[in-house]
Motif scaffolding. Sequence first.
Motif, mmCIF file in Angstrom:
data_model
loop_
_atom_site.group_PDB
_atom_site.id
_atom_site.type_symbol
_atom_site.label_atom_id
_atom_site.label_comp_id
_atom_site.label_asym_id
_atom_site.label_seq_id
_atom_site.Cartn_x
_atom_site.Cartn_y
_atom_site.Cartn_z
ATOM 1 N N PRO A 143 -92.921 20.175 46.429
ATOM 2 C CA PRO A 143 -94.172 19.130 46.220
ATOM 3 C C PRO A 143 -95.311 19.761 46.022
ATOM 4 C CG PRO A 143 -93.459 19.246 48.517
ATOM 5 C CD PRO A 143 -92.567 20.218 47.657
ATOM 6 N N PRO A 144 -96.254 18.956 45.519
ATOM 7 C CA PRO A 144 -97.716 19.520 45.632
ATOM 8 C C PRO A 144 -98.478 19.413 46.788
ATOM 9 C CG PRO A 144 -97.628 17.480 44.565
ATOM 10 C CD PRO A 144 -96.158 17.722 44.800
ATOM 11 N N HIS A 145 -99.512 20.327 47.169
ATOM 12 C CA HIS A 145 -100.404 19.893 48.177
ATOM 13 C C HIS A 145 -101.340 18.551 47.537
ATOM 14 C CE1 HIS A 145 -99.477 22.702 51.241
ATOM 15 N NE2 HIS A 145 -99.599 23.702 50.412
ATOM 16 N N ALA A 146 -101.396 17.446 47.874
ATOM 17 C CA ALA A 146 -101.803 16.368 47.339
ATOM 18 C C ALA A 146 -103.441 16.664 47.151
ATOM 19 C CB ALA A 146 -101.478 15.194 47.974
ATOM 20 N N TRP A 147 -103.881 17.266 48.416
ATOM 21 C CA TRP A 147 -105.466 17.069 48.562
ATOM 22 C C TRP A 147 -105.836 18.322 47.714
ATOM 23 C CZ3 TRP A 147 -107.825 21.543 50.453
ATOM 24 C CH2 TRP A 147 -107.270 22.540 51.301
ATOM 25 N N VAL A 148 -105.115 19.298 47.309
ATOM 26 C CA VAL A 148 -105.673 20.375 46.548
ATOM 27 C C VAL A 148 -105.550 19.769 44.813
ATOM 28 C CG1 VAL A 148 -105.251 22.785 45.527
ATOM 29 C CG2 VAL A 148 -104.860 22.120 47.988
ATOM 30 N N VAL A 149 -104.235 19.053 44.495
ATOM 31 C CA VAL A 149 -104.303 18.469 43.163
ATOM 32 C C VAL A 149 -105.408 17.736 43.131
ATOM 33 C CG1 VAL A 149 -103.019 16.857 41.780
ATOM 34 C CG2 VAL A 149 -101.723 18.825 43.030
ATOM 35 N N ASP A 150 -105.747 16.802 44.190
ATOM 36 C CA ASP A 150 -106.919 15.730 44.039
ATOM 37 C C ASP A 150 -108.180 16.549 43.820
ATOM 38 O OD1 ASP A 150 -105.381 13.555 44.574
ATOM 39 O OD2 ASP A 150 -106.034 13.290 46.631
#
Length: 150
Positions: A41-48
Amino acid sequence: MREAEIFDVDGTLCDVSGVRHHVRGERRNFEAFHEAALGCPPHAWVVDGARAAAREGRAVVVVTARREHWRAGTSFWLALHDVPSDHLYLRGEHDGRPDVEVKRDVLAQVRQRYRVVRAWDDNPNVISLWESEGIDVVVVPGWDDEPSRP
């Protein structure tokens, strides 16, 4: 020159905590690691952070030490997780240098097109490189964490 932010993949955009065991210890298997990372999965906060950079008009430059033959899989992963990317730089197929040396050379290429204002990374050696080049760094935790057990 357009501003840019550099984003690493493994451990930064991509949460590889569940597959790091492939590259820890004496029996490191980078092929197994990268294959398994395609399902991480992605690190959502980094993708943000990448999405915010794109919204602000900055180029999102993805710089990974994965070998060139992982380009299709990496591009697919980025698209699957809706990660904006103006450029994707990978390690040459037969380039066995340390990540920091590969990324130093990539930085020189990136600077021909962009003014790099921020980098996102988890590797302490690469973080030191970005900082020594006067680039603000967002440090993604996890590099020194104990490996997950399969």
